[in-house]
Design an enzyme around this catalytic site. Structure first.
Site, PDB file in Angstrom:
ATOM      1  N   LYS A 204      31.710  26.278  33.772  1.00 50.23           N
ATOM      2  CA  LYS A 204      30.006  26.430  33.805  1.00 50.23           C
ATOM      3  C   LYS A 204      29.736  25.215  32.561  1.00 50.23           C
ATOM      4  CE  LYS A 204      26.171  29.219  32.951  1.00 50.23           C
ATOM      5  NZ  LYS A 204      25.563  30.624  32.924  1.00 50.23           N
ATOM      6  N   LYS A 259      30.151  25.429  38.104  1.00 45.64           N
ATOM      7  CA  LYS A 259      28.807  25.426  38.090  1.00 45.64           C
ATOM      8  C   LYS A 259      28.353  24.258  37.053  1.00 45.64           C
ATOM      9  CE  LYS A 259      24.645  28.279  37.404  1.00 45.64           C
ATOM     10  NZ  LYS A 259      24.310  29.821  36.813  1.00 45.64           N
TER      11      LYS A 259
END
Length: 335
Positions: A204, A259
């Site tokens: 992320k 992400k």
């Protein structure tokens, strides 16, 4: 990388032959997007009969639990396998210790119980991080202006347990604290939740594409212009992403996530090729908002661009995609 053997040259080989007709294009298509690839992120808010449009995400809304149950039923009827639940918590419940995160009767837990009772066939994924509950807007506890790791992990374990007890199928830690996957796995197993899966937000990045999401859950104002660069990844790094994924897999992650999505398809490809594990990607709020804004201005064909963007995830190697377009995509794919 594949090795290409010599082929006949033009005019013996004409690449356009297989593109001539719809049936032949379908026959030789290398990747397929289906409803089975879709996970729908949803926002839940307190109240009854409440639907709040998210201004920075046209077409996306926060739902009170009763309306969320209706939306979940419609999603299941469309064949969508799972939803991912994110709360918009009242400001009065946000505290420096994020105590509401471990309340077994908090908004998320009540939503999970209601959806699971009404639509048991629908998978439910729960975000594990403190930013919706933290008055500082961070994913972890802030002590002396720094997000502390180990004390945050203790709370994340407790948060995971109350969500699992409510009926959550997949715990999805998005906080990026070191070592949290192992501790959460051990906590779940010790409490009899060995069947609950862990989807790790393993790679992320500290991205600028999250702004509309923070509007939706109300953490943007709490963050007060700060950033999350001490725990989320540097967008410049790819080898580091592989190390993060490897660590989370060694600690017991069942699935991993990259992400954001479209700007990080190279990471998706590297993760899938390196580990051959279930690899998910999140088409985040900023990606959605950009495409939607262009479509609303008449600059892009929304249906075509939306489906093309999702196909790009499959082409990169993603096994599933978290996308706010899931219901729309499911309807189009069913035609």
């Amino acid at each position: 990388m594949p090795t290409f053997l010599p082929h006949a040259q033009f005019p013996l080989t004409r690449m356009r032959r297989n593109r001539r007709d719809d049936w032949s294009r379908r026959l030789v298509s290398e990747n397929r997007l289906t409803v089975d690839d879709l996970i729908w992120p949803v926002f839940v808010v307190e109240g009854t009969g409440v639907r709040q449009e998210v201004a920075s995400m046209p077409g996306v809304a926060r739902f009170s639990i009763d309306l969320l149950v209706e939306e979940a039923r419609r999603a299941a009827d469309l064949g969508i396998p799972a939803i991912a639940v994110f709360p918009s918590v009242e400001a009065a419940l946000k505290t420096p210790d994020a105590a509401e995160a471990v309340n077994p009767d908090n908004l998320v837990c009540r939503a999970v119980r209601a959806v699971k009772k009404a639509v048991p066939r629908l998978g439910i994924i729960c975000d594990v991080a403190l930013d919706p509950y933290n008055s500082d807007g961070h994913d972890g506890l802030v002590i002396d202006d720094y997000v502390v790791n180990d004390r945050t992990n203790e709370i994340l374990c407790r948060q995971s347990l109350v969500q699992a007890a409510a009926g959550c199928d997949v715990i999805a830690p998005s906080d990026m604290m070191d070592g949290r996957i192992k501790e959460i796995r051990q906590a779940l197993d010790s409490a009899g939740f060995d069947h609950v899966r862990i989807l790790s937000y393993a790679a992320k990045f500290a991205s600028s594409f999250y702004g509309p999401f923070r509007d939706a859950v109300g953490s943007k104002s709490a963050l007060k212009g700060g950033d999350k660069k001490t725990y989320q990844m540097d967008p410049a790094n790819t080898d580091e992403a592989l190390r993060e994924v490897a660590l989370d897999l060694s600690e017991g992650a069942d699935m991993v996530m990259v992400k954001p999505g479209l700007p990080y398809l190279d990471i998706v490809r590297r993760v899938k090729e390196s580990f051959s594990v279930p690899t998910l990607a999140y088409q985040v709020s900023g990606e959605y908002a950009m495409m939607k804004a262009a479509a609303l201005n008449g600059w892009l064909d929304w249906d075509k661009v939306m489906l093309e963007s999702l196909l790009a995830f499959k082409r990169a190697g993603a096994d599933a995609i978290l996308t706010y377009t899931a219901p729309e995509a499911a309807r189009l794919l069913a035609k």
